[in-house]
Design a protein around this motif. Structure first.
Motif, mmCIF file in Angstrom:
data_model
loop_
_atom_site.group_PDB
_atom_site.id
_atom_site.type_symbol
_atom_site.label_atom_id
_atom_site.label_comp_id
_atom_site.label_asym_id
_atom_site.label_seq_id
_atom_site.Cartn_x
_atom_site.Cartn_y
_atom_site.Cartn_z
ATOM 1 N N PHE A 197 -22.359 -20.883 19.015
ATOM 2 C CA PHE A 197 -21.610 -21.635 18.003
ATOM 3 C C PHE A 197 -20.121 -21.398 18.230
ATOM 4 C CE2 PHE A 197 -23.204 -17.591 16.614
ATOM 5 C CZ PHE A 197 -22.044 -16.924 16.247
ATOM 6 N N PRO A 198 -19.287 -22.343 17.787
ATOM 7 C CA PRO A 198 -17.837 -22.146 17.897
ATOM 8 C C PRO A 198 -17.339 -21.234 16.783
ATOM 9 C CG PRO A 198 -18.308 -24.293 16.948
ATOM 10 C CD PRO A 198 -19.644 -23.650 17.248
ATOM 11 N N THR A 199 -16.464 -20.305 17.135
ATOM 12 C CA THR A 199 -15.913 -19.349 16.174
ATOM 13 C C THR A 199 -14.409 -19.552 16.084
ATOM 14 O OG1 THR A 199 -17.642 -17.744 16.690
ATOM 15 C CG2 THR A 199 -15.624 -16.895 15.677
ATOM 16 N N PRO A 200 -13.902 -19.999 14.937
ATOM 17 C CA PRO A 200 -12.462 -20.242 14.835
ATOM 18 C C PRO A 200 -11.649 -18.949 14.859
ATOM 19 C CG PRO A 200 -13.636 -20.985 12.848
ATOM 20 C CD PRO A 200 -14.643 -20.355 13.729
ATOM 21 N N VAL A 201 -10.498 -19.016 15.501
ATOM 22 C CA VAL A 201 -9.551 -17.904 15.499
ATOM 23 C C VAL A 201 -8.739 -17.990 14.213
ATOM 24 C CG1 VAL A 201 -7.580 -16.850 16.690
ATOM 25 C CG2 VAL A 201 -9.448 -17.906 18.020
ATOM 26 N N VAL A 202 -8.659 -16.879 13.471
ATOM 27 C CA VAL A 202 -7.935 -16.862 12.194
ATOM 28 C C VAL A 202 -6.801 -15.844 12.259
ATOM 29 C CG1 VAL A 202 -9.960 -17.593 10.877
ATOM 30 C CG2 VAL A 202 -9.505 -15.161 11.163
ATOM 31 N N GLU A 203 -5.844 -15.986 11.346
ATOM 32 C CA GLU A 203 -4.734 -15.032 11.259
ATOM 33 C C GLU A 203 -5.271 -13.619 11.056
ATOM 34 O OE1 GLU A 203 -1.632 -15.640 11.715
ATOM 35 O OE2 GLU A 203 -1.392 -17.805 11.431
#
Ligand SMILES: [Cu+2]
Length: 173
Positions: free
Chosen positions: A150-156
């Motif tokens: 699954f795609p994992t978003p990069v977060v602050e």
């Protein structure tokens, strides 16, 4: 005249909000991004590595809809050299330390929450120049040898640190 100008943009904004977000839709964050064998994967996110480093942590929630426990036994990514399963465990000296673990149990009809300060995916050798909004592909492997990606978003990264920075004793590189 002045008051009309102030009121008009507000009501337009409210109208477009109502039109775009039907009230009955569940919060997007709780929707599973992937499912396999009765396991839901939700809220995956990877913390932006602090300046210049290539190590960071990823978090997610695993929900087990089955009557039998399942174990997460591995993780990998084409965008990173290596991913380890980590936990913060209290040692004999009473100090919490980060340790690599072989598995994360997802109880029958229960959840395993990987979150800051607890269980996490430790990501080593992440590709350079990732930024918030990027998506990192992560693949999980379970004890029945099934895999899901699954795609994992990069977060602050609010802490500007890496998991374990405050408990170096247990960190095995
Ligand atoms: Cu760690």
């Amino acid at each position: 005249m002045k008051s009309v100008l102030r009121v008009l943009p507000l009501s337009l904004a409210m109208f477009s909000l109502t039109a775009c977000e039907p009230a009955k839709a569940p919060p997007a964050a709780m929707l599973p991004v992937a499912q396999i064998d009765g396991i839901d994967i939700s809220e995956p996110r990877l913390r932006l590595p602090p300046g210049g480093r290539d190590v960071t942590a990823a978090y997610l929630t695993l929900t087990n809809n089955q009557d039998v426990p399942r174990k997460l036994v591995g993780a990998e990514s084409p965008d990173a050299a290596r991913i380890e399963l980590h936990a913060h465990l209290t040692g004999a000296d009473g100090v919490k330390q980060m340790r690599q673990v072989n598995e994360v149990v997802i109880p029958a009809k229960g959840t395993a929450v990987l979150a800051p300060g607890g269980l996490h995916l430790m990501v080593f050798g992440i590709k350079p120049d990732v930024k918030p909004g990027d998506q990192i592909k992560i693949t999980l492997t379970f004890d029945n040898a099934r895999r899901v990606s699954f795609p994992t978003p990069v977060v602050e990264n609010p802490s500007q640190s890496v998991e374990g920075d405050k408990a170096h004793g247990g960190h095995q590189h």
